[in-house]
Design an enzyme around this catalytic site. Sequence first.
Site, PDB file in Angstrom:
ATOM      1  N   GLU A   1      94.446  65.261  43.529  1.00  0.00           N
ATOM      2  CA  GLU A   1      95.511  64.251  43.378  1.00  0.00           C
ATOM      3  C   GLU A   1      96.411  64.605  42.206  1.00  0.00           C
ATOM      4  O   GLU A   1      97.615  64.376  42.233  1.00  0.00           O
ATOM      5  CB  GLU A   1      94.876  62.855  43.220  1.00  0.00           C
ATOM      6  CG  GLU A   1      94.334  62.352  44.557  1.00  0.00           C
ATOM      7  CD  GLU A   1      93.198  61.353  44.470  1.00  0.00           C
ATOM      8  OE1 GLU A   1      92.930  60.808  43.388  1.00  0.00           O
ATOM      9  OE2 GLU A   1      92.552  61.131  45.521  1.00  0.00           O
TER      10      GLU A   1
ATOM     11  N   SER B   1      84.757  62.112  50.746  1.00  0.00           N
ATOM     12  CA  SER B   1      84.160  61.075  51.597  1.00  0.00           C
ATOM     13  C   SER B   1      82.637  61.148  51.651  1.00  0.00           C
ATOM     14  O   SER B   1      82.035  60.952  52.717  1.00  0.00           O
ATOM     15  CB  SER B   1      84.765  61.123  53.009  1.00  0.00           C
ATOM     16  OG  SER B   1      86.158  60.873  52.950  1.00  0.00           O
TER      17      SER B   1
ATOM     18  N   ASN C   1      84.058  59.281  40.453  1.00  0.00           N
ATOM     19  CA  ASN C   1      85.454  59.257  40.018  1.00  0.00           C
ATOM     20  C   ASN C   1      86.040  57.908  40.421  1.00  0.00           C
ATOM     21  O   ASN C   1      86.297  57.668  41.604  1.00  0.00           O
ATOM     22  CB  ASN C   1      86.202  60.414  40.713  1.00  0.00           C
ATOM     23  CG  ASN C   1      87.691  60.376  40.444  1.00  0.00           C
ATOM     24  OD1 ASN C   1      88.159  59.675  39.546  1.00  0.00           O
ATOM     25  ND2 ASN C   1      88.444  61.142  41.233  1.00  0.00           N
ATOM     26  N   TRP C   2      86.242  57.025  39.428  1.00  0.00           N
ATOM     27  CA  TRP C   2      86.703  55.666  39.745  1.00  0.00           C
ATOM     28  C   TRP C   2      88.222  55.619  39.954  1.00  0.00           C
ATOM     29  O   TRP C   2      88.771  54.560  40.253  1.00  0.00           O
ATOM     30  CB  TRP C   2      86.280  54.697  38.638  1.00  0.00           C
ATOM     31  CG  TRP C   2      84.794  54.535  38.502  1.00  0.00           C
ATOM     32  CD1 TRP C   2      83.825  55.176  39.234  1.00  0.00           C
ATOM     33  CD2 TRP C   2      84.090  53.684  37.593  1.00  0.00           C
ATOM     34  NE1 TRP C   2      82.571  54.775  38.824  1.00  0.00           N
ATOM     35  CE2 TRP C   2      82.697  53.855  37.811  1.00  0.00           C
ATOM     36  CE3 TRP C   2      84.486  52.781  36.598  1.00  0.00           C
ATOM     37  CZ2 TRP C   2      81.718  53.171  37.088  1.00  0.00           C
ATOM     38  CZ3 TRP C   2      83.514  52.095  35.869  1.00  0.00           C
ATOM     39  CH2 TRP C   2      82.148  52.288  36.119  1.00  0.00           C
ATOM     40  N   LYS C   3      88.878  56.743  39.781  1.00  0.00           N
ATOM     41  CA  LYS C   3      90.334  56.845  39.983  1.00  0.00           C
ATOM     42  C   LYS C   3      91.055  55.691  39.271  1.00  0.00           C
ATOM     43  O   LYS C   3      90.646  55.278  38.204  1.00  0.00           O
ATOM     44  CB  LYS C   3      90.676  56.884  41.472  1.00  0.00           C
ATOM     45  CG  LYS C   3      89.875  57.932  42.240  1.00  0.00           C
ATOM     46  CD  LYS C   3      90.476  58.232  43.575  1.00  0.00           C
ATOM     47  CE  LYS C   3      89.503  59.070  44.389  1.00  0.00           C
ATOM     48  NZ  LYS C   3      90.121  59.760  45.492  1.00  0.00           N
TER      49      LYS C   3
ATOM     50  N   GLY D   1      84.265  59.621  45.129  1.00  0.00           N
ATOM     51  CA  GLY D   1      85.359  58.705  44.825  1.00  0.00           C
ATOM     52  C   GLY D   1      85.017  57.291  45.267  1.00  0.00           C
ATOM     53  O   GLY D   1      84.293  56.561  44.603  1.00  0.00           O
ATOM     54  N   GLY D   2      85.516  56.917  46.453  1.00  0.00           N
ATOM     55  CA  GLY D   2      85.387  55.538  46.947  1.00  0.00           C
ATOM     56  C   GLY D   2      83.986  54.953  46.846  1.00  0.00           C
ATOM     57  O   GLY D   2      83.811  53.812  46.387  1.00  0.00           O
TER      58      GLY D   2
ATOM     59  N   GLY E   1      89.056  60.714  50.449  1.00  0.00           N
ATOM     60  CA  GLY E   1      89.548  59.365  50.734  1.00  0.00           C
ATOM     61  C   GLY E   1      89.968  59.166  52.187  1.00  0.00           C
ATOM     62  O   GLY E   1      90.608  58.170  52.523  1.00  0.00           O
TER      63      GLY E   1
ATOM     64  N   HIS F   1      91.884  67.806  39.583  1.00  0.00           N
ATOM     65  CA  HIS F   1      91.645  67.051  40.821  1.00  0.00           C
ATOM     66  C   HIS F   1      92.844  67.243  41.747  1.00  0.00           C
ATOM     67  O   HIS F   1      93.982  67.328  41.296  1.00  0.00           O
ATOM     68  CB  HIS F   1      91.445  65.565  40.488  1.00  0.00           C
ATOM     69  CG  HIS F   1      90.947  64.774  41.655  1.00  0.00           C
ATOM     70  ND1 HIS F   1      91.782  64.339  42.659  1.00  0.00           N
ATOM     71  CD2 HIS F   1      89.698  64.361  41.990  1.00  0.00           C
ATOM     72  CE1 HIS F   1      91.055  63.692  43.560  1.00  0.00           C
ATOM     73  NE2 HIS F   1      89.790  63.687  43.177  1.00  0.00           N
TER      74      HIS F   1
ATOM     75  N   GLU G   1      86.341  70.330  46.726  1.00  0.00           N
ATOM     76  CA  GLU G   1      86.804  69.110  47.382  1.00  0.00           C
ATOM     77  C   GLU G   1      87.926  69.447  48.361  1.00  0.00           C
ATOM     78  O   GLU G   1      89.094  69.561  47.954  1.00  0.00           O
ATOM     79  CB  GLU G   1      87.334  68.127  46.336  1.00  0.00           C
ATOM     80  CG  GLU G   1      86.305  67.685  45.329  1.00  0.00           C
ATOM     81  CD  GLU G   1      86.642  66.308  44.766  1.00  0.00           C
ATOM     82  OE1 GLU G   1      85.791  65.434  44.879  1.00  0.00           O
ATOM     83  OE2 GLU G   1      87.757  66.124  44.258  1.00  0.00           O
TER      84      GLU G   1
HETATM   85  C1  PEP Z   1      87.386  62.196  44.773  1.00  0.00           C
HETATM   86  O1  PEP Z   1      88.178  61.376  44.348  1.00  0.00           O
HETATM   87  O2  PEP Z   1      87.121  63.185  44.084  1.00  0.00           O
HETATM   88  C2  PEP Z   1      86.782  61.973  46.097  1.00  0.00           C
HETATM   89  C3  PEP Z   1      85.993  62.904  46.578  1.00  0.00           C
HETATM   90  O3  PEP Z   1      87.085  60.813  46.735  1.00  0.00           O
HETATM   91  P1  PEP Z   1      86.351  60.201  48.047  1.00  0.00           P
HETATM   92  O4  PEP Z   1      84.871  60.285  47.804  1.00  0.00           O
HETATM   93  O5  PEP Z   1      86.844  58.786  48.130  1.00  0.00           O
HETATM   94  O6  PEP Z   1      86.769  61.045  49.201  1.00  0.00           O
END
Ligand code: PEP
Length: 248
Positions: free
Chosen positions: A97, A210, A9-11, A231-232, A170, A95, A164
């Site tokens: 967010e 994470s 997920n490049w957000k 994500g990151g 994050g 998600h 999640e």
């Molecule tokens: C996500 O955005 O779904 C996520 C899990 O982010 P991260 O890996 O950065 O925690």
Amino acid sequence: MRKPLVAGNWKMFTVPSVSKELAAGLKSKLAGCGWADLVVCPPYTSLTTVISELTGTSIDVGAQNLHWESEGAFTGEISPQMLSDSGCKWVIIGHSERRAIFGETDDGVFKKINAALKTGLKPIVCVGESLEQRDSGVTEEIVKGQLLGGIGQLNISGLTIAYEPVWAIGTGRTATPQQAQDVHRFLRNTIKEKWGQEKAESIKILYGGSVKPENAGDLSKKDDIDGFLVGGASLKADSFAAIIETLK
Ligand code: PEP
């Protein structure tokens, strides 16, 4: 046997030129990956660039959201047809967010899943509890509510679930493999109660929060963890590829 799936997920990161470079990096590092299904979800403005870069590879492209209507006066929104026609195959729905910042509800999640399925897009549906909810001991109630609220009226076939925990997204703080496994097992049992054993055994449940090359191996050893939503660490070809390597 559930084949692992890893989605990035490049957000709201990466302008098209950077997305192209990232996709090219993934293409060269993951060309021979037959052991996991792979998806990247860039921002809307990079979709066509990334789709053309990855055409002919085994890496699919998805979006991070969609609207449930096929067209109309919905300024700023993107429809399932627009995504599908651009070459998108997957879409992340619900998600945390989107739920926390943009007020997305289980009802909206339901409409989006329904619209995505009708258009042939494959939804990755996110559920997860906040830190406060975990600390008050209501994690199972929350994720069950999100699962049944968003999906309960639908045939669950064709969906991928992502657990999640909000407190792990994050933050650098990952759920322990056992904490994640416990919720994954609970979700699988909930699927079994509602949709039956066969569905429960075939639906993939990804872990997100994470995930990094350093923790992916231990998480992936757990029986009910079928891959990751990252994500990151999906924003660098090296770290995304290293996470995928742990699933070999
Ligand atoms: C996500 O955005 O779904 C996520 C899990 O982010 P991260 O890996 O950065 O925690």
